[in-house]
Design a protein around this motif. Structure first.
Motif, PDB file in Angstrom:
ATOM      1  N   LEU A   1       8.811 -68.619  46.362  1.00  0.00           N
ATOM      2  CA  LEU A   1       9.754 -68.126  45.362  1.00  0.00           C
ATOM      3  C   LEU A   1      10.897 -69.126  45.276  1.00  0.00           C
ATOM      4  N   ASN A   2      11.493 -69.183  44.098  1.00  0.00           N
ATOM      5  CA  ASN A   2      12.662 -70.049  43.967  1.00  0.00           C
ATOM      6  C   ASN A   2      13.861 -69.386  44.634  1.00  0.00           C
TER       7      ASN A   2
ATOM      8  N   GLN B   1      10.196 -62.568  41.830  1.00  0.00           N
ATOM      9  CA  GLN B   1      11.340 -63.475  41.651  1.00  0.00           C
ATOM     10  C   GLN B   1      12.556 -62.709  41.127  1.00  0.00           C
TER      11      GLN B   1
END
Ligand code: HEC
Ligand code: HEC
Length: 223
Positions: free
Chosen positions: A20-21, A91
């Motif tokens: 995930l960012n 996210q």
């Protein structure tokens, strides 16, 4: 790195990992517009605790609760229509949780000083960030002793919770909401301690003892 197990086709399971960012607070703020309808613009909660305060809760705690609601492991009918059918992807869960953790509420408004210039608009904006829990009736001293003995090791020195460990605050949260959660724990409709799901801690208290703990927690918010 989070792991996700895609649905199993016969015995063939595809196990993919994806990263995930890092949380994006601006996206989190946008998502919060949906949440604000119930939890308030600054996540201060509402309707006397029917909607809990979310501001300042640990992000990892918020993330976990959203997953538990979505997976129907913690009851929350009002939120399901926002979580079903992949409406809140992983996210976005991470983004909104980080944004909510970052919101700071005021427990007190600064005093108005005679003769000093007074900005009515600024003050109005401040009141929106303001949350003070009404004192709950009970023996604060007895409640404090019990809290220190039974709850403090996890929920913090004065009920502030633990951001790192994902433990929610109890001071600064609506009493009505907390009481409802204790009932859910006792009825085993919600799990209190994931590491010890059979833990009976809250069952052993009398109604009066629990009320004393809530009285203490509601007073701990005043400092
Ligand atoms: C339709 C109203 C509604 C909306 C919209 C809503 N919630 Fe909730 N939420 C609730 C209610 C009601 C509860 C309390 C459930 C209970 O009493 O156990 C709750 C509880 C929570 C909790 C648990 C808090 C705690 O201390 O354990 C979290 C986290 C949460 N909501 C996050 C969100 C987020 C993030 C959004 C937006 C994506 C959102 N909610 C949108 C009604 C709503
Ligand atoms: C062993 C650690 C531990 C102890 C001791 C403990 N708690 Fe908790 N408590 C937790 C954790 C962890 C959670 C969050 C559960 C989750 O992630 O769903 C929690 C959640 C809660 C909640 C729900 C809060 C919310 O925002 O929904 C209440 C209410 C609560 N605890 C009350 C108490 C009281 C009262 C005591 C003392 C009598 C106590 N707890 C003792 C670990 C603990």
């Amino acid at each position: 790195m989070k792991k996700i197990l895609l649905p199993c086709l016969l015995l063939l399971c595809i196990n993919t990992s994806y990263a995930l960012n890092p949380p994006d607070l601006d996206v989190g703020e946008e998502i919060n517009e949906t949440c604000a309808g119930c939890h308030g613009e600054y996540a201060e909660g509402g309707k006397g605790g029917e909607y809990p305060r979310l501001a300042g809760l640990s992000a990892s705690y918020i993330e976990n609760q959203l997953r538990l609601f979505r997976d129907r492991k913690r009851p929350n009918i009002p939120m399901l229509e926002y979580l079903d059918k992949g409406q809140l992807p992983e996210q976005e869960i991470v983004d909104v949780a980080a944004y909510l953790q970052s919101i700071q509420l005021l427990k007190k408004l600064p005093p108005i000083i005679e003769g000093e210039e007074f900005d009515a608009y600024e003050r109005m904006m401040m009141t929106k960030h303001f949350l003070n829990i009404a004192l709950f009736d009970g023996d604060i001293e007895k409640g404090k002793k019990l809290y220190n003995r039974e709850c403090r090791s996890c929920h913090g020195k004065e009920g502030e919770g633990d951001i790192e460990k994902g433990v929610p605050m109890l001071a600064g949260q609506y009493t009505r909401y907390l009481k409802k959660q204790v009932k859910l724990f006792i009825e085993k409709k919600r799990i209190h301690d994931i590491d010890a799901p059979d833990e009976q801690l809250l069952i052993d208290f009398t109604e009066e003892e629990l009320n004393n703990i809530f009285a203490y927690l509601s007073s701990a918010d005043d400092k």
